[in-house]
Motif scaffolding. Structure first.
Motif, mmCIF file in Angstrom:
data_model
loop_
_atom_site.group_PDB
_atom_site.id
_atom_site.type_symbol
_atom_site.label_atom_id
_atom_site.label_comp_id
_atom_site.label_asym_id
_atom_site.label_seq_id
_atom_site.Cartn_x
_atom_site.Cartn_y
_atom_site.Cartn_z
ATOM 1 N N MET A 148 0.837 -1.205 0.000
ATOM 2 C CA MET A 148 0.000 0.000 0.000
ATOM 3 C C MET A 148 0.873 1.258 0.000
ATOM 4 O O MET A 148 0.559 2.251 -0.663
ATOM 5 N N ALA A 149 1.983 1.219 0.741
ATOM 6 C CA ALA A 149 2.900 2.359 0.754
ATOM 7 C C ALA A 149 3.541 2.569 -0.610
ATOM 8 O O ALA A 149 3.727 3.706 -1.063
ATOM 9 N N ALA A 150 3.881 1.466 -1.295
ATOM 10 C CA ALA A 150 4.443 1.574 -2.646
ATOM 11 C C ALA A 150 3.426 2.187 -3.604
ATOM 12 O O ALA A 150 3.789 2.950 -4.507
ATOM 13 N N SER A 151 2.149 1.888 -3.398
ATOM 14 C CA SER A 151 1.102 2.479 -4.241
ATOM 15 C C SER A 151 1.006 3.978 -4.009
ATOM 16 O O SER A 151 0.715 4.736 -4.941
ATOM 17 N N VAL A 152 1.255 4.424 -2.790
ATOM 18 C CA VAL A 152 1.285 5.869 -2.519
ATOM 19 C C VAL A 152 2.419 6.529 -3.289
ATOM 20 O O VAL A 152 2.261 7.586 -3.901
ATOM 21 N N VAL A 153 3.600 5.895 -3.263
ATOM 22 C CA VAL A 153 4.759 6.434 -3.983
ATOM 23 C C VAL A 153 4.462 6.526 -5.475
ATOM 24 O O VAL A 153 4.717 7.547 -6.118
ATOM 25 N N LYS A 154 3.911 5.465 -6.049
ATOM 26 C CA LYS A 154 3.603 5.455 -7.482
ATOM 27 C C LYS A 154 2.561 6.516 -7.828
ATOM 28 O O LYS A 154 2.673 7.203 -8.842
ATOM 29 N N ALA A 155 1.540 6.643 -6.974
ATOM 30 C CA ALA A 155 0.484 7.625 -7.241
ATOM 31 C C ALA A 155 1.019 9.045 -7.176
ATOM 32 O O ALA A 155 0.648 9.904 -7.987
ATOM 33 N N GLY A 156 1.890 9.321 -6.226
ATOM 34 C CA GLY A 156 2.427 10.667 -6.091
ATOM 35 C C GLY A 156 3.379 11.060 -7.202
ATOM 36 O O GLY A 156 3.472 12.236 -7.566
ATOM 37 N N MET A 157 4.074 10.068 -7.763
ATOM 38 C CA MET A 157 5.051 10.364 -8.803
ATOM 39 C C MET A 157 4.405 10.709 -10.141
ATOM 40 O O MET A 157 5.064 11.267 -11.022
ATOM 41 N N ARG A 158 3.141 10.402 -10.316
ATOM 42 C CA ARG A 158 2.479 10.680 -11.587
ATOM 43 C C ARG A 158 2.093 12.153 -11.687
ATOM 44 O O ARG A 158 1.981 12.858 -10.691
ATOM 45 N N GLY A 159 1.899 12.593 -12.928
ATOM 46 C CA GLY A 159 1.441 13.964 -13.153
ATOM 47 C C GLY A 159 2.425 15.031 -12.711
ATOM 48 O O GLY A 159 2.030 16.017 -12.093
ATOM 49 N N GLY A 160 3.711 14.839 -13.001
ATOM 50 C CA GLY A 160 4.704 15.847 -12.622
ATOM 51 C C GLY A 160 5.172 15.764 -11.193
ATOM 52 O O GLY A 160 5.858 16.670 -10.705
ATOM 53 N N GLY A 161 4.814 14.677 -10.491
ATOM 54 C CA GLY A 161 5.184 14.574 -9.088
ATOM 55 C C GLY A 161 6.628 14.217 -8.832
ATOM 56 O O GLY A 161 7.104 14.359 -7.704
ATOM 57 N N VAL A 162 7.353 13.761 -9.864
ATOM 58 C CA VAL A 162 8.745 13.355 -9.662
ATOM 59 C C VAL A 162 9.616 14.555 -9.289
ATOM 60 O O VAL A 162 10.413 14.496 -8.350
ATOM 61 N N ALA A 163 9.454 15.646 -10.021
ATOM 62 C CA ALA A 163 10.245 16.850 -9.726
ATOM 63 C C ALA A 163 9.909 17.392 -8.338
ATOM 64 O O ALA A 163 10.809 17.820 -7.589
ATOM 65 N N GLU A 164 8.627 17.381 -7.986
ATOM 66 C CA GLU A 164 8.225 17.863 -6.663
ATOM 67 C C GLU A 164 8.753 16.945 -5.565
ATOM 68 O O GLU A 164 9.056 17.396 -4.463
ATOM 69 N N PHE A 165 8.872 15.670 -5.876
ATOM 70 C CA PHE A 165 9.424 14.721 -4.904
ATOM 71 C C PHE A 165 10.878 15.061 -4.589
ATOM 72 O O PHE A 165 11.274 15.114 -3.421
ATOM 73 N N ARG A 166 11.668 15.301 -5.620
ATOM 74 C CA ARG A 166 13.081 15.628 -5.387
ATOM 75 C C ARG A 166 13.221 16.963 -4.652
ATOM 76 O O ARG A 166 14.118 17.130 -3.825
ATOM 77 N N LYS A 167 12.338 17.891 -4.939
ATOM 78 C CA LYS A 167 12.356 19.166 -4.233
ATOM 79 C C LYS A 167 12.013 18.968 -2.760
ATOM 80 O O LYS A 167 12.567 19.631 -1.878
ATOM 81 N N TRP A 168 11.092 18.049 -2.491
ATOM 82 C CA TRP A 168 10.692 17.737 -1.115
ATOM 83 C C TRP A 168 11.848 17.108 -0.333
ATOM 84 O O TRP A 168 12.084 17.453 0.823
ATOM 85 N N ILE A 169 12.587 16.185 -0.978
ATOM 86 C CA ILE A 169 13.736 15.569 -0.307
ATOM 87 C C ILE A 169 14.798 16.623 -0.030
ATOM 88 O O ILE A 169 15.363 16.711 1.060
ATOM 89 N N GLY A 170 15.101 17.474 -1.011
ATOM 90 C CA GLY A 170 16.038 18.577 -0.827
ATOM 91 C C GLY A 170 17.463 18.120 -0.596
ATOM 92 O O GLY A 170 17.835 16.969 -0.864
ATOM 93 N N HIS A 171 18.279 19.023 -0.069
ATOM 94 C CA HIS A 171 19.685 18.746 0.238
ATOM 95 C C HIS A 171 20.017 19.295 1.615
ATOM 96 O O HIS A 171 19.392 20.240 2.102
ATOM 97 N N PHE A 172 21.018 18.715 2.225
ATOM 98 C CA PHE A 172 21.434 19.081 3.575
ATOM 99 C C PHE A 172 21.975 20.506 3.613
ATOM 100 O O PHE A 172 22.778 20.904 2.771
ATOM 101 N N ASN A 173 21.529 21.265 4.594
ATOM 102 C CA ASN A 173 22.006 22.632 4.820
ATOM 103 C C ASN A 173 22.695 22.679 6.182
ATOM 104 O O ASN A 173 22.029 22.555 7.214
ATOM 105 N N PRO A 174 24.030 22.829 6.228
ATOM 106 C CA PRO A 174 24.735 22.820 7.521
ATOM 107 C C PRO A 174 24.249 23.899 8.480
ATOM 108 O O PRO A 174 24.323 23.724 9.704
ATOM 109 N N GLU A 175 23.754 25.014 7.941
ATOM 110 C CA GLU A 175 23.306 26.107 8.809
ATOM 111 C C GLU A 175 21.942 25.824 9.428
ATOM 112 O O GLU A 175 21.618 26.347 10.493
ATOM 113 N N GLU A 176 21.131 25.006 8.754
ATOM 114 C CA GLU A 176 19.809 24.660 9.281
ATOM 115 C C GLU A 176 19.624 23.136 9.194
ATOM 116 O O GLU A 176 18.881 22.643 8.345
ATOM 117 N N PRO A 177 20.296 22.387 10.043
ATOM 118 C CA PRO A 177 20.202 20.917 9.950
ATOM 119 C C PRO A 177 18.819 20.419 10.366
ATOM 120 O O PRO A 177 18.433 20.528 11.526
#
Length: 417
Positions: A206-235
């Motif tokens: 069921m969790a994998a189905s959530v991932v697949k559903a979210g990735m559709r319709g342009g969700g891949v780019a938003e997913f990577r933006k959500w993960i982001g990158h580490f910021n040493p000043e604001e960990p």
């Protein structure tokens, strides 16, 4: 006093020499390999099991990139250390992030063959790949809290990326249409890691189905933006529970549709394979063995035999849930051989494998006879013609070519003589 120091010096020298010997021996017997795009660096004793596990990591790497859209990068790889089952200090799969002064984070996963479970391994590899993208090349300070990800993300992405197939029994709400879950309720559900294995499998699916559903319709780019990158000043210590730009209601609708599509069917979300297709799947699994002539019995001579047999038996059990009943004895016999391979002699194993080969040949012959009979039955008992070949029975119209005699006779008939 002088003699005492001399003996002490010699004892220390012998100890250093002994430690050097064992360290050199371990280095010579170990090997390091990297997956094609550099996501994982695998280290362990140089055995066939190590190379097979490298294929597992390579497949996981490819599926992760295809699902998330992350491209190959020069970020430090996730170090995966494969430990032997005997005498390993690691009772189960573990992940840790170390702080290296002036350098990026070191992500290490320790895997023990005997304790390796598929659900745990899928999740821990997914976490490692997400942490690799999050920390990238940024250095981290000692004592920094490691980023935590939502449980549905790591379990779901781990299910998507794992290289083995899985069969999930259809949940009750897909069979009877009652108690259909809400996405909000599912996201707040906690999967017990020590709970029933089948319950955990359904949760991961069921969790994998959530991932697949979210990735559709342009969700891949938003997913990577959500993960982001580490910021040493604001960990950050924990990722938000939901990507900000994923439309919740749309993802929920897709989520239910994906589960209904993948879980449809009266027997658990899959179609039973035919006899030939079942035998072909069986042959594909056996053909991956590195032993001469892909022999099951000769696995006894290989290092990591127990791990290989467990992995192979698990795949055959998965195939058993889909196979035609005619192929069940072949699968059961192969699984039994794998379960006793450590305790029986090679001679007895070879004899049993010969019987399995003969059984496969017999099943194939029976399947041919059954298929021929069914073809004959359908052809003779059909109430009428199917009409599929009617066009071949119609003779095409052809123009009549007449010579002088023919034309003369036509003229006579036209005059009424």
């Amino acid at each position: 006093m002088h003699l005492k120091f001399r003996c002490l010096f010699r004892w220390k020298g012998a100890l250093v020499l002994l430690l050097t010997f064992f360290t050199s021996r371990d280095l010579l017997s170990s090997a390091t390999h990297t997956t094609p795009d550099g996501t994982f660096e695998l280290m362990g004793e140089s055995t066939p099991s190590l190379m097979k596990f490298l294929h597992v990591l390579s497949d996981c790497e490819e599926k992760f990139q295809n699902q998330t859209g992350y491209a190959a990068s020069d970020y430090p790889p996730v170090l995966v250390v494969l430990h032997p089952s005997e005498g390993s200090p690691f009772p189960k799969n573990t992940l840790r992030v170390d702080s290296l002064e002036g350098r990026s984070a070191k992500i290490q996963i320790d895997v023990t063959i005997s304790e390796r479970t598929r659900s745990e391994l899928g999740e821990i590899l997914a976490r490692g790949m997400l942490l690799r993208e999050f920390y990238a090349k940024e250095p981290i300070d000692s004592g920094t809290i490691v980023m935590e990800f939502p449980l549905w993300l790591t379990r779901g992405l781990g299910w998507v990326c794992r290289p083995w197939g899985s069969i999930v029994l259809t949940p009750a709400f897909l069979r009877d249409g009652k108690d259909i879950p809400s996405l909000q309720g599912f996201l707040h559900q906690q999967s017990s890691r020590a709970g029933n294995e089948q319950v955990m499998e359904i949760y991961d699916w069921m969790a994998a189905s959530v991932v697949k559903a979210g990735m559709r319709g342009g969700g891949v780019a938003e997913f990577r933006k959500w993960i982001g990158h580490f910021n040493p000043e604001e960990p950050a210590r924990r990722l938000p529970d939901w990507p900000e730009n994923w439309p919740f209601s749309q993802v929920e609708r897709r989520w239910l549709l994906i589960m209904a599509g993948e879980g449809s069917g009266d027997k658990g979300g899959f179609t039973m394979l035919g006899t030939r297709a079942s035998l072909e799947r069986y042959d594909e699994i056996i053909s991956e063995l590195s032993t001469p002539h892909h022999s099951l019995a000769l696995l006894k001579k290989e290092k990591g035999c127990k791990f290989t047999c467990q992995q192979l038996a698990s795949r055959l059990r998965g195939l058993r849930t889909q196979s035609n009943p005619l192929v069940m004895p072949l699968l059961d016999s192969s699984i039994h051989l794998l379960s006793v391979i450590e305790h029986q002699s090679l001679k007895k194993l070879t004899l049993e494998e010969k019987q399995i080969t003969e059984l496969r040949t017999l099943i194939f012959k029976h399947s041919r006879v059954i298929e021929d009979y069914l073809d004959w039955y359908e052809m003779t008992k059909a109430p009428g013609s199917s009409g599929l070949f009617e066009r071949y029975l119609i003779s095409p119209e052809q123009s009549v070519k007449k010579g002088p005699v023919g034309r003369y006779l036509d003229a006579v008939e036209a005059r009424g003589w």
